[in-house]
Design a protein around this motif. Structure first.
Motif, PDB file in Angstrom:
ATOM      1  N   CYS A 211      -3.439  13.866  -8.866  1.00 31.41           N
ATOM      2  CA  CYS A 211      -3.869  13.110  -7.567  1.00 31.41           C
ATOM      3  C   CYS A 211      -4.607  14.027  -6.533  1.00 31.41           C
ATOM      4  O   CYS A 211      -5.700  13.363  -5.861  1.00 31.41           O
TER       5      CYS A 211
ATOM      6  N   CYS B  82      -7.067   7.990  -6.327  1.00 30.63           N
ATOM      7  CA  CYS B  82      -6.545   8.947  -5.119  1.00 30.63           C
ATOM      8  C   CYS B  82      -7.705   9.434  -4.228  1.00 30.63           C
ATOM      9  O   CYS B  82      -9.070   9.553  -4.930  1.00 30.63           O
TER      10      CYS B  82
ATOM     11  N   ASN C  37       0.858  -1.260   0.232  1.00 29.59           N
ATOM     12  CA  ASN C  37       0.065   0.007  -0.208  1.00 29.59           C
ATOM     13  C   ASN C  37       0.915   1.154  -0.121  1.00 29.59           C
ATOM     14  O   ASN C  37       0.458   2.221  -0.521  1.00 29.59           O
TER      15      ASN C  37
ATOM     16  N   ARG D 143       1.623  16.371  -7.998  1.00 33.58           N
ATOM     17  CA  ARG D 143       0.718  15.705  -7.269  1.00 33.58           C
ATOM     18  C   ARG D 143      -0.761  16.384  -7.648  1.00 33.58           C
ATOM     19  O   ARG D 143      -1.505  16.284  -6.867  1.00 33.58           O
TER      20      ARG D 143
ATOM     21  N   VAL E 117      -4.199  10.693  -0.972  1.00 30.57           N
ATOM     22  CA  VAL E 117      -2.894   9.710  -1.219  1.00 30.57           C
ATOM     23  C   VAL E 117      -3.459   8.854  -2.355  1.00 30.57           C
ATOM     24  O   VAL E 117      -4.732   8.722  -2.667  1.00 30.57           O
ATOM     25  N   GLN E 118      -2.482   8.252  -3.205  1.00 30.88           N
ATOM     26  CA  GLN E 118      -2.837   7.345  -4.385  1.00 30.88           C
ATOM     27  C   GLN E 118      -3.080   6.112  -3.674  1.00 30.88           C
ATOM     28  O   GLN E 118      -2.450   5.524  -2.774  1.00 30.88           O
ATOM     29  N   HIS E 119      -4.056   5.279  -4.442  1.00 33.51           N
ATOM     30  CA  HIS E 119      -4.486   3.873  -4.065  1.00 33.51           C
ATOM     31  C   HIS E 119      -4.145   2.858  -5.181  1.00 33.51           C
ATOM     32  O   HIS E 119      -4.180   3.325  -6.589  1.00 33.51           O
TER      33      HIS E 119
ATOM     34  N   ASP F 202      -6.417   9.342   2.791  1.00 31.35           N
ATOM     35  CA  ASP F 202      -5.677   8.389   3.486  1.00 31.35           C
ATOM     36  C   ASP F 202      -6.557   7.371   4.331  1.00 31.35           C
ATOM     37  O   ASP F 202      -6.751   7.801   5.514  1.00 31.35           O
TER      38      ASP F 202
ATOM     39  N   HIS G 122       1.149   4.561  -2.945  1.00 32.16           N
ATOM     40  CA  HIS G 122       1.148   5.660  -2.667  1.00 32.16           C
ATOM     41  C   HIS G 122       2.104   6.665  -3.609  1.00 32.16           C
ATOM     42  O   HIS G 122       1.859   7.787  -3.895  1.00 32.16           O
ATOM     43  N   GLU G 123       3.341   5.896  -4.190  1.00 30.99           N
ATOM     44  CA  GLU G 123       4.310   6.624  -4.870  1.00 30.99           C
ATOM     45  C   GLU G 123       4.622   5.846  -6.066  1.00 30.99           C
ATOM     46  O   GLU G 123       5.501   6.589  -6.995  1.00 30.99           O
TER      47      GLU G 123
END
Length: 358
Positions: free
Chosen positions: A96, A174, A7, A93, A166-168, A177, A11-12
């Motif tokens: 996102c 996105c 996970n 970002r 955050v990115q999933h 979190d 995110h990155e």
């Protein structure tokens, strides 16, 4: 531990790690088609008769769903086509952040509009005098503007450090979190989930109150079958119109509860109990994104002409050709020939005054 590391990498990560572009394309097409058809039906109805407050709210709900679909779905398809995640498509970002903001904003706005629709029906049925004197289409426009403003202000706070987008996985989503470590992000998640839960409960309570008052009206009508036929027809149309609205609102509410309640539960579990189940997180996000697709099709299927046509077909299949008066007495909702001439609030007020004790 492996899921947690996966996970964090999601995110990155700069590329898409799986998923189905065809599924996203089908969902996007179904959402656009359903909302456009629903808007066309609403416009046709508006040209035949002046729009009511309820129709103003329904139109704003469909328009909101269409706007939400166009805000996020093209980004998902672009990510698949370029094999770049939402993080990878922009250096700062921005994409996102936009995606997370849109998901959070439209989920809150949709439920807030559903709640306003439920409150409008509750006032129309339970407090007809107040509804007739105080409520108008202008109130609907003001309510929509306030809903958009308040939700926009709340959803912008993650950009100010209160909450986090955050990115999933698989890199095409996105959202907030779902497993925050900072206390301010946990508070934001709890407030967000609590707002959704309170609106769901209030909507259900308003609908339950409307059902109660409609049952009183129906029982009172059955007790006065010997009254003048013309008056009886007016009461039939009044109750039928309100039941049509209640059925539409009820199914939309059920659809949103099914789509949003899992997300509320997941946010509470992840924040309060430190649950680490990313598969359920993804399912909850998918359900939230499906709601703008379901809402317009619920409206299209439950529009008054559809149940009337089905009732006609059932009558023909049974080789039974009742007169309109008899069919109305059997099921006034499914065979309402045309809407009442009076305004909705006024027609409800006439029937409501006959309830004992009112």
């Amino acid at each position: 531990m492996a899921l947690s590391l996966k996970n964090v990498s999601c995110h990155e990560q700069p590329t898409v790690s799986g998923g189905s572009p065809s599924k996203s394309a089908i969902m996007f097409s179904a959402g656009v088609l359903g909302n456009v058809v629903a808007l066309i039906l609403l416009e046709i109805r508006r040209r035949k008769q002046s729009a009511s407050l309820f129709q103003v709210l329904v139109t704003s709900l469909v328009f909101t769903d269409l706007l939400g679909t166009f805000s996020v779905s093209p980004l998902v398809l672009t990510a698949y086509l370029r094999n770049e995640s939402l993080i990878g498509m922009s250096d700062k970002r921005l994409i996102c952040g936009h995606f997370g903001y849109a998901m959070t904003f439209f989920s809150m706005v949709t439920l807030a509009i559903l709640l306003s629709m439920a409150v409008e029906r509750w006032l129309s049925i339970g407090h007809p005098y107040c509804y007739e004197k105080r409520m108008s289409k202008r109130c609907g426009y003001i309510a929509i503007a306030l809903i958009y403003l308040l939700c926009a202000l709340f959803c912008v706070t993650p950009f100010l450090g209160f909450g986090k987008y955050v990115q999933h996985c698989p890199g095409t989503w996105c959202f907030i979190d779902m497993h925050p470590s900072a206390s301010e992000h946990k508070v934001f998640n709890i407030i967000y989930a609590s707002c959704l839960l309170v609106m769901i409960v209030c909507t259900v309570l308003c609908n339950a109150s409307v059902i109660y008052h409609l049952s009183l009206m129906y029982r009172r009508r059955k007790a006065h079958r010997s009254s003048v036929r013309r008056q009886r027809g007016q009461r039939h149309r009044s109750i039928a119109k309100e039941v049509e609205h209640l059925v539409l609102l009820g199914f939309m509410t059920i659809a949103f509860v099914i789509c949003s309640l899992p997300l509320v539960i997941q946010v509470y579990l992840n924040t309060c109990c430190d649950q680490d189940d990313h598969k359920n997180d993804l399912i909850a996000l998918l359900l939230v994104s499906a709601n703008p697709i379901i809402d317009p099709w619920v409206f299209i299927i439950l529009s008054p002409p559809v149940p009337r046509l089905l009732w006609d077909k059932m009558c023909k299949t049974a080789k039974f050709k009742p007169t309109q008066e008899k069919v109305c007495s059997i099921h006034p909702v499914l065979y309402q020939s045309k809407p009442p001439g009076d305004s909705e609030g006024g027609s409800v007020m006439k029937a409501y005054t006959e309830i004992p004790g009112k």
